[in-house]
Design an enzyme around this catalytic site. Structure first.
Site: not given
Ligand code: GAL
Length: 1000
Positions: A416, A507
């Site tokens: 990010e 993620e």
């Molecule tokens: C993503 C990020 C993580 C965490 C997650 C939300 O966007 O890469 O580090 O913040 O969201 O918990």
């Protein structure tokens, strides 16, 4: 001439801590522990002083009197050791975004430590290595300034040979905020300090400056090729097991067993120079992207991964080796095969464990600039020449340190940090040093720099489109804008190349509080389309920091608990892991384990299909057993003879006739379970269960016994129906057996989960849908009125009619409760019929059922036959199985860091809620129900922000639910899938029932 004189310039360009790189640091190299001497400076005896801002350096004199300073253990974070406070921000910078400048209030930790000059066993140089210091530090040895560095989660080494004396005083100044902080805006606590090891190393004459192990595997020939690059003469590589003894730089090809996460075959070797012996852990494997797929040793890999931050609830990122081992074992034992080291290189020791135990690793650079999103990415380092050196420096330090780990199969540039030319430079920097592994960067939406295309929190429907290669190129959010900036030619070129790339959900499955729900759907899609290569659940562990209230109760702190100003911190967003902060597993971890199980069973009449989901290995390491149970008691068991099943293949086995012969009816409690367990101890003990499935025994239909009703008795103000008495005016249940009933009513409310509450609307997620909780409050589901319409005797039944609804609206539920006594008056049958009126179609109900509040706290235990032993919700039920279970009411609760709905048990056929004498109430399903038992109400659970705020009452509060909605993953990602939502339709009646029986 004006009368102007600068008294103090706070941010001169040359001010060191606004420059994000190092001075005098040695060239980065592979991390290892050779047989050369070393001295650890880890110690509880470092002297420490914290200043609120960067004060003049006054403490480096050898004879400086530090006796009044505190002591601080190294490695540690000072904010977790009584000095200052941690700060949590999610996306935000906790300071004005004015790079590279940092606040005047800049906690500054000065450290001093003395050590006697180590007696090395030969001639050579002496260097000092810091494995991790957050965020900037300067080093002095015996008053001489040695150098400085930033890059918190990366090692740095300095040569101190020429400044050593017999007695040495080392001084370190660590500054919390530096220019480097702009590059380290990961979603986590800001935790300054020397938090990884400090070591003084002997570098003997003729030692190896650096070495690079190249060990590839040709799956078509079964041969591996080994070459170890090492500068310097007289270097030999030996691998006794393979009879290898050759010069570094030479290459040899021979028959080997390959390394994989599934079978982590390591060959132990040695790189010997005249000066030292370096252990080599060689894993032969070849990573490639071919024909649109990411492959290892020829096989297409499905990542069943998890994002892991380094975290310990007391020590922060100063994680000890035992904890790392525990993490690796937990990850293996729960059927993960991969880890993304979100969002920085972890301790090297963790990677050693991944090599040894077998995990695919995505090693990620220490780089995130998410907070620039709030200022429309102006001055974002990814796109600014001022930061190029710093970013290349970080990237090189990661690759150099970690290049020899076979477990690392993918480099990730960071997280990010939006777009910009520096991303391309970083990617090229990796490729020019290591062409053997692909490069990944999630924010590279057009796929210009990343070899693999990835996304976060993508909806399953979109992932399915990607699987079919039918996704639109410009997607959503920032991506649209980025694509709109492309020339037509670039657009065409990039769209074509991105569509050919494999996809990973880097993620997904945001595990905040109760949830995520819906993982099974993701997995089914991943397994269906070859382009999809799995993903990484967010995330391994809740980052709650252990705290104690004034009255000695433990709780886990989250954002805001240390005084972070409102609007800058992310609250409990820091607690979004599969493990609770103390590393006890959450129910979601068990769900993941079941969803990821590498063996899948399917019942096909009298046969069982066994599918091997491993990408590379057969199932010869597993034993297959079955057991037949009646109401949870084992009646018979045996082993299944399973032929060899190659990777990604299926075999069929015949079942013993005892598992295919009908017995009893569906209420007879006959279930059989098949399990695959480890045949011999490895990363888990012998017998560890890897996979299972459960099936009801074939049965005849239930024989319907016509219920014989017992007469109800009408008294003065009460009506008795079997063991129950009711108030005859309002139809209120007053007593059941000898137990007073405080309340019983239709209940729609559950304490919103983090996923019901939904996530913050961030610049990345402009189109997040309205979360459940807000809809529920708007609809008044937390303030339902239960109006009594009539109380009637109909035959031998007591019939009470209600209208349930929320003020303001005309939508309501016409509810009829029918009470009948059965079994000669020993039991009470409760029939519930609900007819929704007017429009309910836009609402996913939290739950639908009856809440009973018993006026007693003597009932302490619950014994039930149903799904268990853990909680379950419609989209989060893969781990639970039918059985006879028992828990105390305390154990029934799941202690989510922020209290919320929890504890629902599904498909309960019966439950006994009893005191220590076995007296109490039995609830029987008709045929089954959802059950929750608590000492507090859903409203109290809703109000509490910490578990310590939940005070047990002297009541027993029981929810007997007809339905409970799914959980989804809307704290960051998709909400509840339609099929798991409880939605009512006007005029469509719902009927359910249960039986209450007195026990004892
Ligand atoms: C993503 C990020 C993580 C965490 C997650 C939300 O966007 O890469 O580090 O913040 O969201 O918990």
């Amino acid at each position: 001439m004006t009368d102007r004189q600068v008294l103090y310039q706070h941010h001169p360009a040359e001010h060191e801590n606004t420059q994000p790189w190092s001075k005098s640091a040695l060239k980065p190299r592979a991390w290892h522990e050779s047989d050369a001497d070393r001295l650890s400076l880890n110690s509880p005896d470092w002297r420490f002083r914290l200043s609120p801002t960067v004060i003049p350096v006054d403490f480096t004199a050898v004879d400086y009197d530090d006796s009044k300073w505190d002591k601080l253990v190294v490695p540690s974070h000072w904010v977790l050791n009584g000095h200052g406070k941690p700060i949590y921000t999610n996306l935000e910078y906790p300071f004005v975004v004015d790079p590279p400048r940092v606040p005047t209030e800049n906690p500054t930790g000065d450290y001093r430590y003395s050590f006697i000059k180590p007696q090395w066993s030969g001639a050579g140089r002496t260097i000092i290595r810091f494995d991790g210091v957050e965020s900037w530090f300067k080093l002095w040895l015996n008053e001489v300034e040695i150098g400085w560095s930033s890059g918190s989660r990366l090692p740095v080494e300095f040569d101190i040979t020429d400044h050593l004396s017999e007695n040495n005083i080392i001084c370190v100044r660590v500054i919390q905020w530096s220019a480097g902080s702009y590059l380290e805006d990961q979603d986590q606590w800001w935790l300054p300090g020397i938090f990884r090891d400090v070591t003084v190393l002997h570098r003997p004459n003729n030692c190896a400056d650096d070495h690079f192990v190249h060990a590839s595997y040709d799956y078509t020939t079964g041969k591996g090729t080994l070459k170890v690059d090492c500068e310097g003469e007289f270097t030999r590589v030996t691998v006794p097991e393979l009879n290898i003894d050759m010069h570094a730089g030479d290459s040899i090809t021979l028959d080997v067993e390959p390394w994989s996460a599934e079978v982590p075959r390591l060959y132990r070797g040695t790189l010997a120079t005249d000066g030292e012996h370096i252990p080599l852990n060689i894993g032969f494997r070849t990573v490639e992207i071919r024909d649109g797929n990411f492959r290892v040793n020829g096989a297409v890999i499905l990542f069943n991964g998890v994002n892991r931050h380094e975290f310990h609830c007391e020590r922060g990122r100063a994680v000890d080796k035992e904890t790392m081992l525990q993490d690796v074992l937990t990850i293996k034992r729960n059927n993960f095969n991969a880890v993304r080291t979100s969002h920085y290189p972890p301790s090297s020791h963790f990677l050693d464990l991944c090599d040894e135990y077998g995990l695919w690793v995505v090693d990620e650079g220490d780089y995130e600039t998410h907070g620039f999103g709030f200022v429309d990415w102006r001055k974002n380092p990814s796109d600014s020449p001022a930061w190029t050196d710093a970013l290349i420096n970080r990237t090189q330090r990661m690759v150099e340190r970690d290049k020899n780990h076979p477990s690392i199969v993918l480099w990730s540039l960071g997280n990010e940090a939006y777009r910009g030319f520096n991303i391309g430079l970083m990617a090229n920097c990796v490729r020019s040093r290591d062409s053997s592994r692909p490069v990944h960067y999630e924010n590279d939406w057009t796929g210009e720099h990343s070899d693999i295309w990835t996304h976060m929190y993508t909806w399953p429907e979109e992932i399915e489109r990607i699987g079919k290669r039918e996704e639109t190129f410009d997607g959503y959010g920032y991506q649209k804008r980025e694509v709109s900036l492309l020339t037509e030619a670039d657009r065409v070129r990039l769209e074509k190349s991105r569509r050919e790339k494999p996809f990973i959900a880097i993620e997904y499955g945001h595990s905040m509080g109760n949830g995520p729900g819906g993982l099974l759907e993701y997995q089914q899609i991943f397994e269906k389309y070859p382009r999809l290569q799995g993903g990484f659940i967010w995330e391994f562990i809740d980052h709650g920091l252990k705290q104690t209230t004034a009255d000695g109760k433990t709780f886990y702190a989250y954002g805001g608990d240390f005084g972070e100003p409102r609007g800058t911190h992310g609250g409990n967003f820091v607690c979004d892991g599969l493990l609770f902060p103390d590393r006890t597993p959450s129910p979601a971890l068990l769900d993941v384990k079941a969803v990821f199980q590498p063996v899948v069973f399917t019942l096909d009449d009298k046969k069982l299909l066994i599918r091997n989901k491993y990408d590379l290995r057969d199932l010869s390491h597993l034993r297959f057993s079955w057991r037949l149970e009646k109401y949870g008691e084992v009646v018979e068991q045996g082993e299944l003879d399973v032929p060899k099943v190659k990777a990604r293949h299926t075999v069929t086995v015949d079942l013993p006739s005892t598992l295919t012969t009908a017995r009893g009816d569906s209420k007879a409690g006959w279930w059989w379970t098949v399990t695959a367990t480890l045949d011999g101890a490895t990363w888990a003990p012998d017998g560890h269960e890897v996979a299972w499935a459960q099936y009801p025994l074939p049965h005849s239909e239930n024989t319907s016994n016509k219920a014989v009703l017992t007469s109800l008795k009408i008294g003065n103000d009460t009506v008795s129906v079997g063991p129950a008495t009711f108030d005859s005016t309002f139809g209120k249940l007053l007593t059941f057996g000898s137990i007073g009933v405080e309340d019983s009513h239709l209940d729609l409310w559950r304490a919103p989960t983090d996923n019901d509450i939904g996530g913050p609307i961030t610049p990345d997620w402009p189109e997040v849908s309205a979360p459940n909780r807000d809809k529920w409050y708007t609809a008044g589901l937390d303030r339902i009125q239960n109006r009594v319409d009539s109380v009637e005797k109909v035959g031998e039944s007591l019939v009470v009619k209600y209208t349930d609804g929320a003020a303001i609206y005309d939508r309501c539920l016409r509810t009829t409760m029918t009470y009948e006594a059965r079994d000669e008056g020993r039991s009470l049958h409760v029939g519930v019929s609900i007819i929704p009126e007017n429009d309910w179609s836009d609402l996913q109900l939290p739950r639908l059922g009856i809440r009973l509040t018993l006026d007693t706290k003597s009932l302490e235990r619950v014994k039930w036959f149903g799904l268990g032993p853990g909680e379950a919700y419609p989209d989060l039920r893969s781990s639970v199985r039918m059985g006879a279970w028992e828990k105390s009411i305390d154990e029934w609760q799941t202690p989510y860091v922020m209290p919320q709905e929890n504890g629902n048990r599904m498909d309960v056929q019966y439950a006994d809620i009893v005191d220590d004498q076995g007296q109490g109430v039995r609830i029987e399903g008709d045929p089954h129900f959802n059950l929750t038992v608590r000492r507090w109400t859903s409203e109290q659970l809703t109000a509490a922000k910490r578990v310590t705020e939940l005070e047990p009452s002297d009541k027993t509060i029981i929810n007997i639910d007809y339905a409970n909605s799914g959980i989804g993953s809307a704290s960051c990602g998709p909400g509840v899938a339609d099929k798991y939502r409880t939605v009512l339709k006007a005029g469509e009646a719902m009927r359910f029932g249960f039986v209450l029986r007195t026990l004892g």
